[in-house]
Design a protein around this motif. Structure first.
Motif, PDB file in Angstrom:
ATOM      1  N   ARG A 300      18.280 -10.551 -21.901  1.00  0.00           N
ATOM      2  CA  ARG A 300      18.082  -9.341 -21.107  1.00  0.00           C
ATOM      3  C   ARG A 300      16.775  -8.687 -21.528  1.00  0.00           C
ATOM      4  NH1 ARG A 300      21.319  -5.114 -18.667  1.00  0.00           N
ATOM      5  NH2 ARG A 300      20.430  -3.045 -19.070  1.00  0.00           N
ATOM      6  N   ALA A 301      16.007  -8.271 -20.537  1.00  0.00           N
ATOM      7  CA  ALA A 301      14.736  -7.599 -20.844  1.00  0.00           C
ATOM      8  C   ALA A 301      15.001  -6.232 -21.453  1.00  0.00           C
ATOM      9  CB  ALA A 301      13.906  -7.470 -19.571  1.00  0.00           C
ATOM     10  N   ASP A 302      14.121  -5.847 -22.371  1.00  0.00           N
ATOM     11  CA  ASP A 302      14.266  -4.554 -23.055  1.00  0.00           C
ATOM     12  C   ASP A 302      13.485  -3.430 -22.384  1.00  0.00           C
ATOM     13  OD1 ASP A 302      15.730  -5.300 -25.678  1.00  0.00           O
ATOM     14  OD2 ASP A 302      14.112  -6.775 -25.570  1.00  0.00           O
ATOM     15  N   LEU A 303      12.380  -3.756 -21.724  1.00  0.00           N
ATOM     16  CA  LEU A 303      11.498  -2.692 -21.252  1.00  0.00           C
ATOM     17  C   LEU A 303      10.635  -3.180 -20.100  1.00  0.00           C
ATOM     18  CD1 LEU A 303      10.573   0.243 -21.941  1.00  0.00           C
ATOM     19  CD2 LEU A 303       8.789  -0.788 -23.376  1.00  0.00           C
ATOM     20  N   VAL A 304      10.491  -2.317 -19.073  1.00  0.00           N
ATOM     21  CA  VAL A 304       9.508  -2.555 -18.020  1.00  0.00           C
ATOM     22  C   VAL A 304       8.216  -1.867 -18.439  1.00  0.00           C
ATOM     23  CG1 VAL A 304       8.920  -2.215 -15.595  1.00  0.00           C
ATOM     24  CG2 VAL A 304      11.283  -2.722 -16.244  1.00  0.00           C
ATOM     25  N   ILE A 305       7.142  -2.634 -18.531  1.00  0.00           N
ATOM     26  CA  ILE A 305       5.920  -2.161 -19.169  1.00  0.00           C
ATOM     27  C   ILE A 305       5.094  -1.246 -18.271  1.00  0.00           C
ATOM     28  CG2 ILE A 305       3.778  -2.925 -20.266  1.00  0.00           C
ATOM     29  CD1 ILE A 305       6.380  -3.589 -21.783  1.00  0.00           C
ATOM     30  N   ASP A 306       5.052  -1.523 -16.973  1.00  0.00           N
ATOM     31  CA  ASP A 306       4.104  -0.811 -16.116  1.00  0.00           C
ATOM     32  C   ASP A 306       4.778   0.054 -15.063  1.00  0.00           C
ATOM     33  OD1 ASP A 306       5.078  -2.993 -14.764  1.00  0.00           O
ATOM     34  OD2 ASP A 306       3.155  -3.578 -13.895  1.00  0.00           O
ATOM     35  N   THR A 307       5.805   0.811 -15.463  1.00  0.00           N
ATOM     36  CA  THR A 307       6.366   1.791 -14.540  1.00  0.00           C
ATOM     37  C   THR A 307       5.304   2.812 -14.131  1.00  0.00           C
ATOM     38  OG1 THR A 307       7.180   3.032 -16.452  1.00  0.00           O
ATOM     39  CG2 THR A 307       8.728   1.553 -15.357  1.00  0.00           C
ATOM     40  N   ASN A 308       4.369   3.078 -15.029  1.00  0.00           N
ATOM     41  CA  ASN A 308       3.175   3.869 -14.712  1.00  0.00           C
ATOM     42  C   ASN A 308       1.986   2.909 -14.769  1.00  0.00           C
ATOM     43  OD1 ASN A 308       1.057   5.653 -14.460  1.00  0.00           O
ATOM     44  ND2 ASN A 308       1.782   7.088 -16.031  1.00  0.00           N
ATOM     45  N   ASN A 328      14.341  -4.929 -34.126  1.00  0.00           N
ATOM     46  CA  ASN A 328      15.418  -5.863 -33.802  1.00  0.00           C
ATOM     47  C   ASN A 328      15.078  -7.323 -34.081  1.00  0.00           C
ATOM     48  OD1 ASN A 328      16.843  -3.613 -32.770  1.00  0.00           O
ATOM     49  ND2 ASN A 328      15.855  -3.868 -30.762  1.00  0.00           N
ATOM     50  N   GLY A 329      13.837  -7.602 -34.401  1.00  0.00           N
ATOM     51  CA  GLY A 329      13.411  -8.967 -34.648  1.00  0.00           C
ATOM     52  C   GLY A 329      12.743  -9.594 -33.442  1.00  0.00           C
ATOM     53  N   SER A 330      13.118  -9.149 -32.251  1.00  0.00           N
ATOM     54  CA  SER A 330      12.505  -9.684 -31.025  1.00  0.00           C
ATOM     55  C   SER A 330      12.652  -8.657 -29.910  1.00  0.00           C
ATOM     56  CB  SER A 330      13.142 -11.013 -30.616  1.00  0.00           C
ATOM     57  OG  SER A 330      14.510 -10.819 -30.290  1.00  0.00           O
ATOM     58  N   ALA A 331      11.848  -8.826 -28.875  1.00  0.00           N
ATOM     59  CA  ALA A 331      11.912  -7.945 -27.709  1.00  0.00           C
ATOM     60  C   ALA A 331      11.315  -8.675 -26.513  1.00  0.00           C
ATOM     61  CB  ALA A 331      11.175  -6.630 -27.970  1.00  0.00           C
ATOM     62  N   ILE A 332      11.804  -8.293 -25.322  1.00  0.00           N
ATOM     63  CA  ILE A 332      11.323  -8.892 -24.074  1.00  0.00           C
ATOM     64  C   ILE A 332      10.828  -7.777 -23.164  1.00  0.00           C
ATOM     65  CG2 ILE A 332      11.929 -10.236 -22.026  1.00  0.00           C
ATOM     66  CD1 ILE A 332      14.112 -11.577 -23.661  1.00  0.00           C
ATOM     67  N   GLY A 333       9.603  -7.920 -22.678  1.00  0.00           N
ATOM     68  CA  GLY A 333       9.028  -6.952 -21.755  1.00  0.00           C
ATOM     69  C   GLY A 333       8.736  -7.584 -20.411  1.00  0.00           C
TER      70      GLY A 333
END
Length: 367
Positions: A300-308, A328-333
């Protein structure tokens, strides 16, 4: 004695010896003309030996050096053998066909493809190889315990050919690229991405809560439809191009919250050896449970990078993603294919290694 001129016509009697007036003999004239024409036609046939009526003619030999139907010619010359569909043969018993001139070596592998009415779609090979494992791009260096990693997924590629090619050229190979299923040049752009080392995802349109006011595109999978109807749409989407490790949703908050509608799709992904990425837009998504139940590689993605969509906000969001990875050791954008987003991610990625964080394809972070 009454005057004849004053006598009514209808009551006038003919005098003795007076003859009845005659009309014009039209019928006799017409019969005479017809007889004259027929007589002239019969006389011409009898006296002139020219069945074409004097029209200019020529004789040309009909020949052809082109064989328009080679199969028909072979049948005419003797028995022929028509080979059945190679999919009907057990694995290893059908010789591989020679690649066509200029064949794309980054296209989907035949052993991992199943022919359908819409084109080839992924499947597990006869030897158990999965599209997820085969098409995944391994990290440049193996991930070790304690290493912080980030995966970036660029969505919305494939519709704008030049924009897609620019993104492929600018981004590092470790960035995963997700292609929408509607572009006219998908085969070439996807092949370019894979040739450049990028891992590929297929975007699949799923029903949001405000559908159809908010419509993710043609062939959207909908709640309340028969499972077969949604699977037919899914197969159409999956046949747009090949070589992807899995699917990522485009919208779909209503669809992913409905177990009755989402389950057949996830079962199909598990049976075909594909992964699934949830874009993280809905907290009601049943993807984690359904993926685990069907052994689908998932994350599952953690964050949408370009909402702005501006450089400074994008870089700030990437900084937040770094903090998540360190925690957390890893993240998905996830980031869209806007030029400013592509440029900002490319700039940010150049300094990432110096921060002790490794950029990896998303498959490396999927369970």
């Amino acid at each position: 004695m009454a005057n004849d001129l004053s006598t009514p016509l209808t009551g006038r009697k003919r005098k003795p010896g007076e003859r009845k007036p005659r009309g014009f003999p039209l019928a006799r004239v017409l019969l005479g003309l017809i007889a004259l024409i027929l007589g002239g036609f019969v006389a011409r046939l009898a006296l002139v030996d020219d069945p074409d009526g004097g029209r200019p003619t020529d004789e040309v030999a009909i020949t052809s050096t082109r064989n328009a139907n080679s199969l028909a010619s072979d049948v005419a010359n003797g028995p022929v053998t028509i080979t059945a569909d190679p999919q009907q043969y057990p694995a290893g018993q059908v010789p591989a066909a020679a690649p066509a001139p200029g064949a794309d070596r980054y296209a989907a592998l035949p052993d991992l493809s199943e022919e359908t009415a819409n084109g080839p779609i992924p499947r597990i090979s006869a030897t158990g190889e999965t599209p997820f494992a085969t098409y995944a791009t391994p990290p440049e260096t193996p991930i070790v315990a304690g290493q912080h990693t980030i995966a970036i997924i660029v969505t919305g590629l494939g519709i704008n050919e030049q924009g897609s090619l620019d993104a492929i050229d600018q981004l590092p190979a470790a960035v995963t690229l997700a292609f929408a299923p509607y572009g006219k040049t998908l085969q070439s752009t996807v092949s370019s991405a894979r040739a450049d080392g990028h891992e590929i995802l297929l975007e699949v349109p799923l029903e949001p809560f405000d559908y159809p006011q908010n419509d993710p595109g043609p062939q959207t999978l909908l709640t309340g439809e028969p499972p077969r109807a949604n699977l037919d749409k899914l197969f159409w989407l999956m046949a747009r191009f090949g070589g992807y490790v899995g699917l990522i949703n485009n919208m779909g908050a209503r669809f992913t919250a409905s177990a009755a509608d989402f389950s057949p799709m996830m079962e199909e992904l598990g049976a075909r050896g594909l992964g699934y990425i949830d874009d993280g837009s809905s907290n009601r998504s049943l993807a984690p449970q359904l993926a685990a139940g069907n052994k689908v590689p998932y994350s599952r993605a953690d964050l949408v990078i370009d909402t702005n969509p501006a450089r400074e906000p994008i870089l700030a969001a990437l900084g937040s993603l770094e903090a998540k990875a360190q925690q957390n050791g890893s993240a998905i954008g996830i980031v869209s294919a806007l030029p400013i987003s592509i440029q900002s991610v490319a700039e940010w990625s150049r300094a990432l290694q110096s921060k002790g964080i490794t950029l990896v394809p998303v498959s490396a972070l999927m369970q």
